[in-house]
Scaffold this active site. Structure first.
Site, PDB file in Angstrom:
ATOM      1  N   ASP A   1       0.828  -1.207   0.000  1.00 20.70           N
ATOM      2  CA  ASP A   1       0.000   0.000   0.000  1.00 20.70           C
ATOM      3  C   ASP A   1       0.862   1.255   0.000  1.00 20.70           C
ATOM      4  OD1 ASP A   1       0.977  -0.412   2.571  1.00 20.70           O
ATOM      5  OD2 ASP A   1      -0.970  -0.754   3.479  1.00 20.70           O
TER       6      ASP A   1
ATOM      7  N   ASP B   1      -7.539  -2.485  14.240  1.00 21.90           N
ATOM      8  CA  ASP B   1      -8.933  -2.663  13.806  1.00 21.90           C
ATOM      9  C   ASP B   1      -9.081  -3.855  12.854  1.00 21.90           C
ATOM     10  OD1 ASP B   1      -7.787  -1.762  11.459  1.00 21.90           O
ATOM     11  OD2 ASP B   1      -9.121  -0.041  11.202  1.00 21.90           O
TER      12      ASP B   1
END
Ligand code: PGA
Length: 261
Positions: A68, A137
Site C-alpha cells: 500500500d 482494527d
C-alpha cells in the site's frame, strides 16, 4: 486454518520468517515478495538482511510489490511507503530498486493507479510470499473493516483509528493522509503464501478475530481463513486471546521439520 506459531519474541519471528524466505529465494531467484510496511515487519527485514549478507544469498533478481501507499504525499516524503520500503528493505537487503514496485499514490493518474498495479502483479506471475501486519482494527494492508474479500488494488479512506495509530510517524495526526491506495483483500488472497506477523497485547483482539473469529468483511483479517497457506507468527502477548492456543503449540511442536512454515 491458518498455522499459528507462538514465538519467544519479535526477533525469533523475524528469523523464522527470514529462513523461509531465504529458502524461497534459493529455489526461485526471481521470487516475488509482497512487502508490508509498519513497525511489525522490521525484525523480519533485519533478519533477512543479516542472512542475505552472512550466507551470500543472491538477491539480484528478487522482485517485490508493496502492499500500500499513502495518497497525495509529495514525492520523496520520508513517510511515503516508497521511502520506507527503500530505507527498510531495498537498501539493507541490496535489492534492485527497479524490481520493487509500490502503488503510485501521486494524485496525477490516481484514477488508474490501482488497475495498473494489478496488471503489474499479474505480469510478474503473482506474489510468492506476502508479508503482512495487522491493524488494531483488523485491517490487512489498508483494507479497513467493510472491505470486500474480492477487492483489488484501489483508493480507500483510512479510518480515524488508523490515522491515530500512524500519527507517531508524522509531526501530527492531521499530517497523516486521509486516503491511501492499497492492494485489495482479493489481491492478497492470490499470493501463494501469507506470513502474518503480530506482536504485543495491542494486537491480541485483532489476531483472535483474524484466526478464530467469524469470516466477515467487517473483520478484514479474517480473510486469511480463506487462504490455503497462511502462517501467523505471534508472540505470547499477541496470542493471548486465542481459544485454541494449546492446540497451536502442540501442532507446532509435532510438526515435521521438513515442512518449514
Ligand atoms: P504496525 O501496523 O506494524 O505499525 O503495528 C500494522 C498495520 O497497520 O497493518
Amino acid at each position: 486454518m491458518a498455522e499459528v506459531v507462538v514465538v519467544e519474541d519479535q526477533d525469533a519471528a523475524g528469523e523464522l520468517a527470514a529462513r523461509s524466505i531465504v529458502q524461497l529465494i534459493r529455489s526461485t531467484p526471481d521470487a516475488v515478495l509482497g512487502l508490508a510496511t509498519g513497525s511489525t515487519p522490521l525484525p523480519l527485514y533485519r533478519a533477512l538482511a543479516a542472512t542475505v549478507a552472512s550466507d551470500g544469498v543472491d538477491v539480484s533478481r528478487v522482485r517485490g510489490f508493496a502492499l500500500d501507499e499513502y495518497v497525495g504525499l509529495p514525492a520523496g516524503h520520508p513517510e511515503s511507503y516508497r521511502s520506507v520500503i527503500t530505507r527498510e528493505v531495498v537498501e539493507p537487503l541490496g535489492l534492485d530498486p527497479q524490481r520493487i514496485h509500490v502503488p503510485n499514490g501521486s494524485l496525477e493518474g490516481i484514477e488508474h493507479a490501482g488497475a495498473d498495479y494489478e496488471r503489474a502483479i499479474v505480469a510478474a506471475g503473482g506474489v510468492d510470499v506476502q508479508i503482512l501486519g495487522i491493524g488494531t482494527d483488523g485491517h490487512l494492508g489498508f483494507n479497513e473493516p467493510g472491505s470486500s474479500f474480492a477487492s483489488l488494488t484501489r483508493v480507500k479512506t483510512l479510518t480515524e483509528q488508523t490515522r491515530r495509530d500512524n500519527a507517531r510517524f508524522f509531526a501530527s495526526e492531521s499530517d497523516v493522509p486521509v486516503h491511501c491506495i492499497t492492494q485489495g483483500l482479493g489481491t492478497i488472497l492470490r499470493a501463494r503464501h501469507l506470513i502474518l506477523l503480530a506482536f504485543g497485547a495491542g494486537k491480541a483482539d485483532a489476531v483472535a478475530g483474524a484466526v478464530e473469529g467469524p469470516v466477515s468483511a467487517s473483520n478484514p483479517g479474517s480473510a486469511i481463513q480463506l487462504h490455503p497457506h497462511a502462517t501467523v507468527l505471534v508472540d505470547g502477548a499477541a496470542a493471548a486471546n486465542l481459544r485454541n492456543l494449546d492446540y497451536y503449540r502442540y501442532a507446532w511442536l509435532n510438526k515435521p521439520s521438513w515442512q518449514g512454515i
